[in-house]
Design an enzyme around this catalytic site. Structure first.
Site, PDB file in Angstrom:
ATOM      1  N   GLU A   1      10.533  22.906  14.370  1.00  0.00           N
ATOM      2  CA  GLU A   1      11.115  24.257  14.232  1.00  0.00           C
ATOM      3  C   GLU A   1      10.480  24.962  13.020  1.00  0.00           C
ATOM      4  OE1 GLU A   1      14.161  26.097  11.715  1.00  0.00           O
ATOM      5  OE2 GLU A   1      15.296  24.567  12.809  1.00  0.00           O
ATOM      6  N   HIS A   2      10.371  24.244  11.894  1.00  0.00           N
ATOM      7  CA  HIS A   2       9.712  24.823  10.713  1.00  0.00           C
ATOM      8  C   HIS A   2       8.245  25.151  11.013  1.00  0.00           C
ATOM      9  CE1 HIS A   2      12.386  23.949   7.055  1.00  0.00           C
ATOM     10  NE2 HIS A   2      13.129  23.682   8.101  1.00  0.00           N
TER      11      HIS A   2
ATOM     12  N   GLU B   1      14.944  20.210   1.774  1.00  0.00           N
ATOM     13  CA  GLU B   1      16.089  20.759   2.494  1.00  0.00           C
ATOM     14  C   GLU B   1      17.154  19.677   2.691  1.00  0.00           C
ATOM     15  OE1 GLU B   1      15.164  22.311   6.383  1.00  0.00           O
ATOM     16  OE2 GLU B   1      17.225  22.960   6.744  1.00  0.00           O
TER      17      GLU B   1
ATOM     18  N   HIS C   1      13.539  19.226  14.260  1.00  0.00           N
ATOM     19  CA  HIS C   1      13.772  20.186  13.179  1.00  0.00           C
ATOM     20  C   HIS C   1      12.475  20.516  12.444  1.00  0.00           C
ATOM     21  CE1 HIS C   1      14.949  20.785   8.807  1.00  0.00           C
ATOM     22  NE2 HIS C   1      15.336  21.891   9.396  1.00  0.00           N
TER      23      HIS C   1
END
Lengths: 454, 445
Positions: free
Chosen positions: A86-87, A163, A83
């Site tokens: 991905e950022h 997040e 993840h």
């Protein structure tokens, strides 16, 4: 699944959501639809698989790249790296300065985002049809040319931690769900949150991200999907030009454990932030790809009958007749590389009692196990599932999601196309065998979300 | 090619990119059915589906004081049985036709939508007619939906975002109807009687300012009579309900700060300022300002300053919302308790900067390109197009608005944006609500 900016509304919750229904033309990969919609698949020499779904409703295209990598592919001790990467994919290449990717898309009037699940990671842009080549060029560029520096990576790590606070730590229900996954699948693979554990996220940096990127981001480990106002010929030409030159890279096959966690388990979470109790029970279940996969289609029909709508057994019994709950549902998604789960949930009525709800849910599950499904229930459930295929075709995004999900979890475009026929072919005997194999109390995690004791 | 040269090429490519004339691709026809129902139609034969979205003036405005949530409850009960059919039978008939029927209540309108398969349209429309003209409002269905509503309200009671939003609405709108929760409270929903719902249905389900949008695989000859069937039997209705005039809270030097203490690792901050009505001459200047400041996602100043440069939050954004009698500009951010004060200070500094200097020519050009070009991207389903047609009518816009909108956006100058920023971004009009365990913030009240 979590995404860079916003959750893709219910994309995976609707795992059973139907695929576009295509008539298959023998001996060809082109599968024209009786309506005005078709799908074509092909591969480039470097192994990139391509799916094209033309639709001329508006001069708009959706361009997506799905990688066959997700949270369940992370090295031990590096939870959250899929993840986080991905950022970081938005942090630039030689050609696209850090943070510019989304800005360039926006300047063209377009939108973009990305998402990560346990099994896949996806990037997508919706743009005017004449901007397709521009986004394709940028997406192909970052498939192999990502440049990362501490200056960009360290603040983004704080973003990922925030997040997680927003999505998980500020929500008692999400914290309980995280614990339930760990109980179900063990402290590995699907049992580890996609967002990662904070103490492990804090140790991730440029080196870990680049190592993960080099290991999994390759054309032969990706699926390109283009939908909207374009043609197969145009996509083929552009894909050859921009993705074609990227070298194939050896990617080790992915491994998913077929071992459960510690089952059965009861998890009770009391929290002063909870005002409305919630009951849940998840049974370890096969997917299309792991476990007793022959049950995958029958389980989808079964979930509809037991708890897929307001005319399902659970809703009628607990909500309409007994009035002890305000909601009662069952759900099952077969789309996973590893094992899946068949879940139940119920919300007790105000002043209601979770024990009463648990007893009634258990009773309905047992009744189904013993008596099976009636023919009229089966017909309605199938009709409901397959009707969704037409509505799925009404949206630009739904078809690409279905193909992306299938093709990153070990299935093919042909499987998506055959889905309605396979659902329609499910028999009463298959449903009975499937629920008896799966709804076994010793392989379940039960959750109680409750207010703090006063 | 050197890094610099190719980089420049990228940026230029993006800047010269002209927004495509996509919005004009939609052919909106304002029509009247044989029975006199006014509606807007877009024919779209991509898929054999028809989507209808409609609404009437009213909604939560009609809720009696102490019975907030009445309209919302009605919207939940309306599809729970109609004519000869009880709730289960009615749901089964919807399933059999693969029709998707639902109702909603908003702050100032009450409406619904129907998505149907083209070859099931007669059966589907009949279900809509029954729900509107012959709702049963059975006591049992009412109790079931009341329980579900109260349960949902309780679920939200301690959700930090919901607490922040309730507090902000209260602080911004006070006793004005806009300050109410459309769904009501557990107490107010508990006070609604079956008679209240029947009275509201009689008053609400009328042709009074009825707005209808139809999109999909149909045409005027085909859909006109079906719309007469669905809506023709509704009574005309008496007067058009209107909200009282809203006056923003009085200015206070330095603004207002309200805190709500909750045991959470992250604080949620909502900030609001009086905004503007949809028909304000400066609406598009404000839209451009909002895009540059916090409405533009990854392209906005707030996102750059709060997220990209400092990693303070997953997101920071702003938006303009409006009602018939006024509007608000809101911004939001969620940051760990120890640093939320810093996030708020950064956002306030960005407000000040915008009010002082406005936007650069480049920001202005980019905002226009996005605002003109992006609209068509949202029109990716019949339901989405019907939603746009419905909103345009609710906003009293003309059918050719999509063409005019482009001109209005392109006409906005940097001076316009600065003027509107000075008008809206006033420190003494700011209300901030923080939920969590914020460090370093002192409430003003």
């Amino acid at each position: 699944m979590i995404s860079r900016r916003t959750a893709l509304g219910g994309l995976l919750a609707a795992g059973a959501l139907a695929a576009p229904r295509f008539a298959s033309a023998q001996g060809s990969t082109t599968l024209p639809h009786p309506g005005r919609f078709g799908v074509e698949t092909f591969s480039l020499a470097n192994g990139l698989r391509v799916v094209v779904l033309p639709s001329a409703r508006a001069p708009v295209v959706l361009h997506m790249v799905w990688y066959e990598v997700g949270g369940a592919d992370e090295p031990a001790g590096q939870s959250g790296i899929a993840h986080f990467l991905e950022h970081l994919m938005f942090k630039g290449t030689q050609k696209t300065p850090p943070g510019e990717f989304s800005k360039i898309v926006a300047r063209s009037g377009g939108r973009d985002n990305a998402f990560t699940s346990h099994d896949y990671t996806g990037y997508h842009q919706t743009v005017a049809a004449d901007r397709l080549e521009m986004v394709m060029e940028m997406e192909a560029d970052r498939m192999t040319n990502l440049v990362l520096t501490d200056k960009e990576v360290i603040p983004e790590r704080d973003v990922v931690l925030e997040e997680r606070r927003s999505r998980i730590e500020n929500s008692p229900a999400a914290l309980l769900d995280e614990a339930a996954r760990e109980a179900m699948f063990g402290r590995r693979g699907y049992g580890i949150p996609v967002s990662g554990w904070p103490d492990e996220i804090r140790k991730l940096g440029v080196a870990e991200a680049i190592a993960f990127y080099r290991r999994f981001y390759a054309p032969n480990n990706a699926i390109l999907i283009v939908a909207g106002d374009t043609s197969v010929e145009a996509v083929r030409r552009l894909a050859e030009k921009h993705y074609g030159p990227i070298a194939r890279r050896e990617v080790a096959p992915r491994v998913r454990s077929d071992q459960p966690g510690e089952l059965p388990r009861l998890l009770v979470r009391r929290d002063q932030r909870v005002r409305q109790p919630q009951w849940g029970r998840d049974f370890l279940a096969p997917s299309y790809r792991m476990g007793e996969t022959r049950h995958a289609y029958a389980l989808q029909v079964a979930a509809q009958i037991i708890g897929g709508s307001q005319i399902s057994r659970l809703y009628r019994s607990l909500v309409v007749e007994k009035k002890i709950a305000v909601g009662a549902y069952a759900g099952y998604s077969a789309g996973a590389l590893g094992l899946s789960s068949f879940g139940f949930s119920a919300t007790p009525a105000p002043q209601g009692d979770i024990a009463t709800v648990e007893a009634a849910m258990t009773e309905e599950i047992d009744r189904f196990l013993q008596g099976g499904a009636r023919e009229d229930e089966i017909v309605r459930a199938k009709r409901r599932l397959v009707a969704a295929t037409v509505y799925a075709r009404d949206s630009l995004a739904t078809g690409p999601r279905l193909f992306g999900l299938a093709m990153t979890t070990g299935r093919t475009a042909a499987d998506v196309i055959a889905w309605p026929d396979r659902i329609m072919a499910v028999t009463a005997a298959e449903i009975e065998a499937a629920v008896r194999a799966v709804l076994v109390p010793t392989r379940a995690v039960t959750t109680h979300l409750l207010p703090a004791e006063t | 090619m050197s890094g610099f040269a190719s980089r420049l090429a990228w940026l230029l490519a993006a800047i010269v990119a002209l927004a495509s004339p996509m919005a004009q691709a939609i052919d909106i026809k304002p029509l009247v059915s044989p029975g006199g129902i006014r509606y807007w139609l877009v024919e779209d034969t991509t898929v054999p589906i028809i989507s209808i979205t409609f609404s009437m003036a009213g909604g939560a405005l009609l809720d009696p004081v102490g019975k907030e949530g009445t309209a919302s409850l009605l919207s939940r009960v309306l599809d729970q049985g109609a004519g000869p059919h009880d709730a289960s039978t009615f749901k089964t008939l919807q399933d059999d036709a693969a029709a998707r029927l639902g109702f909603w209540a908003g702050a100032e309108r009450f409406g619904g939508s129907l998505r149907m398969l083209r070859d099931q349209r007669a059966q589907s429309i009949e279900l809509l007619r029954l729900a509107l003209a012959e709702p049963r409002l059975d006591a049992e269905a009412i109790e079931r939906q009341r329980r579900a509503t109260i349960s949902g309200l309780r679920r939200n009671e301690e959700s930090p975002g919901s607490i922040a939003s309730r507090t902000l609405y209260r602080a911004t709108f006070g006793e004005h109807p806009y300050g109410r929760q459309v769904d009501g409270t557990a107490t107010s929903v508990g006070a609604v009687t079956p008679e209240d719902l029947k009275a509201l249905a009689a008053r609400q389900l009328t042709r009074n300012r009825l707005i209808v949008a139809v999109v999909g695989d149909t045409n005027a000859q085909d859909i006109g009579p079906l719309l007469d069937q669905a809506f023709g039997a509704l009574p005309p209705g008496d007067s058009v309900p209107e909200a009282p005039v809203w006056s923003p809270p009085p200015p206070r030097s330095g603004g207002r700060l309200l805190t709500v203490q909750r045991p959470m690792p992250q604080s949620i901050a909502l900030m609001s300022l009086p905004g503007m009505k949809r028909d304000d001459p400066d609406w598009y200047a404000a839209t451009v300002m909002n895009y540059v400041l916090g409405g533009g996602g990854f392209n906005s100043r707030l996102m750059n300053e709060v997220r990209d440069r400092r990693g303070l939050a997953y997101g920071a954004s702003s938006r303009l919302s409006y009602y018939a009698q006024g509007g608000v500009f809101t911004a939001s951010v969620a940051t760990m308790n120890e640093r939320v004060a810093e996030s708020i200070a950064i956002i306030r500094a960005q407000f000040d900067l915008m009010a002082r200097d406005g936007v650069t020519e480049r920001e202005l050009a980019e905002a226009k390109q996005y605002l003109v070009g992006s609209l068509a991207l949202t029109l990716d389903s019949t339901a989405a197009i019907a939603g746009l047609l419905h909103q345009m009518q609710a906003d009293n816009l003309a059918p050719d608005h999509l063409t005019r909108r482009r001109e209005l956006i392109e006409r906005v100058s940097a001076d316009d944006v600065r003027r509107v920023a000075r008008r809206l971004l006033r420190d003494d009009a700011l209300t901030i609500v923080v939920v969590g365990q914020p460090v370093g913030l002192t409430a003003t009240e």
